[in-house]
Design a protein around this motif. Sequence first.
Motif, PDB file in Angstrom:
ATOM      1  N   VAL A  86     -67.028   6.775  28.551  1.00  0.00           N
ATOM      2  CA  VAL A  86     -68.133   6.969  29.493  1.00  0.00           C
ATOM      3  C   VAL A  86     -67.561   7.310  30.862  1.00  0.00           C
ATOM      4  O   VAL A  86     -66.732   6.578  31.403  1.00  0.00           O
ATOM      5  N   LYS A  87     -68.031   8.431  31.385  1.00  0.00           N
ATOM      6  CA  LYS A  87     -67.551   8.885  32.694  1.00  0.00           C
ATOM      7  C   LYS A  87     -68.487   8.431  33.811  1.00  0.00           C
ATOM      8  O   LYS A  87     -68.046   7.848  34.807  1.00  0.00           O
ATOM      9  N   THR A 105     -72.678  11.060  31.314  1.00  0.00           N
ATOM     10  CA  THR A 105     -71.643  12.048  30.979  1.00  0.00           C
ATOM     11  C   THR A 105     -70.420  11.310  30.463  1.00  0.00           C
ATOM     12  O   THR A 105     -70.111  10.191  30.908  1.00  0.00           O
ATOM     13  N   MET A 106     -69.731  11.948  29.516  1.00  0.00           N
ATOM     14  CA  MET A 106     -68.547  11.350  28.902  1.00  0.00           C
ATOM     15  C   MET A 106     -67.419  12.372  28.900  1.00  0.00           C
ATOM     16  O   MET A 106     -67.644  13.573  29.103  1.00  0.00           O
ATOM     17  N   GLU A 107     -66.223  11.897  28.654  1.00  0.00           N
ATOM     18  CA  GLU A 107     -65.067  12.786  28.586  1.00  0.00           C
ATOM     19  C   GLU A 107     -64.243  12.453  27.357  1.00  0.00           C
ATOM     20  O   GLU A 107     -64.086  11.290  26.983  1.00  0.00           O
ATOM     21  N   GLN A 186     -72.582  15.199  27.196  1.00  0.00           N
ATOM     22  CA  GLN A 186     -73.675  14.956  28.136  1.00  0.00           C
ATOM     23  C   GLN A 186     -74.913  14.574  27.329  1.00  0.00           C
ATOM     24  O   GLN A 186     -75.349  15.340  26.461  1.00  0.00           O
ATOM     25  N   ILE A 187     -75.451  13.403  27.581  1.00  0.00           N
ATOM     26  CA  ILE A 187     -76.647  12.948  26.864  1.00  0.00           C
ATOM     27  C   ILE A 187     -77.841  13.029  27.806  1.00  0.00           C
ATOM     28  O   ILE A 187     -77.817  12.483  28.911  1.00  0.00           O
ATOM     29  N   GLY A 203     -66.256   3.935  31.759  1.00  0.00           N
ATOM     30  CA  GLY A 203     -64.958   3.631  31.187  1.00  0.00           C
ATOM     31  C   GLY A 203     -65.004   3.092  29.785  1.00  0.00           C
ATOM     32  O   GLY A 203     -63.960   2.976  29.128  1.00  0.00           O
ATOM     33  N   ALA A 204     -66.190   2.747  29.292  1.00  0.00           N
ATOM     34  CA  ALA A 204     -66.303   2.185  27.946  1.00  0.00           C
ATOM     35  C   ALA A 204     -66.019   3.243  26.896  1.00  0.00           C
ATOM     36  O   ALA A 204     -66.379   4.409  27.039  1.00  0.00           O
TER      37      ALA A 204
END
Length: 381
Positions: A86-87, A105-107, A186-187, A203-204
């Motif tokens: 998780v960003k 948003t995630m990376e 991106q959700i 960060g999760a």
Amino acid sequence: MNSSLHTNTKVRMIIVYSLTLAVLTGGCRTEDKPQQKNPETEQPADIQTTEIFALQKGRLTSSLQIPGELMAFQQVDLYAKENSFVKKLYADVGSEVKEGQLLVTMEAPELGSQLAGASSNIQSREAIYTASKASYDRLLATSQTPGTVSPIDLEQAAARKSSDFSQLQAARDAYQQIAEMQKYLQIKAPFSGVITARNVNPGAYVGPSGKGSELPLFTLKEQKKLRLVISVPEAYTSYLHTNNEVSFTVKALPDQQFTARVKRLAGAIDNRLHAQRIEMDVVNNDKKLLPGMVAEVSLPLPAADSTFIVPKSAVVNTAENIFVIRVADHKAEWVTVKPGREEHGNIEIYGRLNQGDLLLKTATEEIRNGSELKNVGKIAE
């Protein structure tokens, strides 16, 4: 002197004795007198009459009180499709979001590397295809002069060009697939509603259910439109139809009454509850009602056809039989019936009865079948 006193004492005793005897004699005569009857105070014996009424058909409109549950019209648990971190979060519990709004948003560094490799593969395949196409084009032009190019060489060059083009298309498809996977980082909200749960922080590490996340990132529920869900017992399913209006209340707002319309009927009886699931749509623009509330629903049960309606006192319910007592030639006749709905002291009955039959208004098991009814009163209105 003493003689005189003695004489007076004897006289007094005789007088007292005479008076006492007279009183006793008079009392005995009074008791011996026969008592006279007073016709005004004598009351006649009570004569009980049996009230009857003529059986008539009617429509009994009743209602059924049943618990229900308010549910979000739409609700969804949002999970990450790809394993990632998780960003940034853009919503929290209680956030009202619109359809298409970005929530998180995630990376995923691995996806970036895969995308770069797919891009390089496309460039390589494009170069190979360009060379094979140029070779084929030269052979084709040379073949215009008879005897310069073998037909087999020309066919092989054409096949090589087609193969290289297919591999170029495959490389492009692979690149597009990885690019689409990156979009899942991106959700966005699939519909407008309120965030009711958030289970992650920046960060999760997250991923598909069971492969990175046991709980969803977010739970989204629609709030402006709700479903009112009830389970109607089998005996009452025939009274409800689509678009029937019902009313209900909730404990949080006991002084307010809400309405809803029947929209969806399951069309089958649940084997466990022996009831049919029925759903109603509830407009909740003011958001007074919340998903998860328990409602007390009042279902109107209008009769589709007229039936025999009698007072409840006319129906005798025993362990062996349920019956009414019909008057036939001044005799009691037990008629077995099947009871229906009850409302305001009246009850529907079904049995071998005819309109106009005379029934006892207050029936009891003590009035035996076939017994003579002597004191039959007037027909009750």
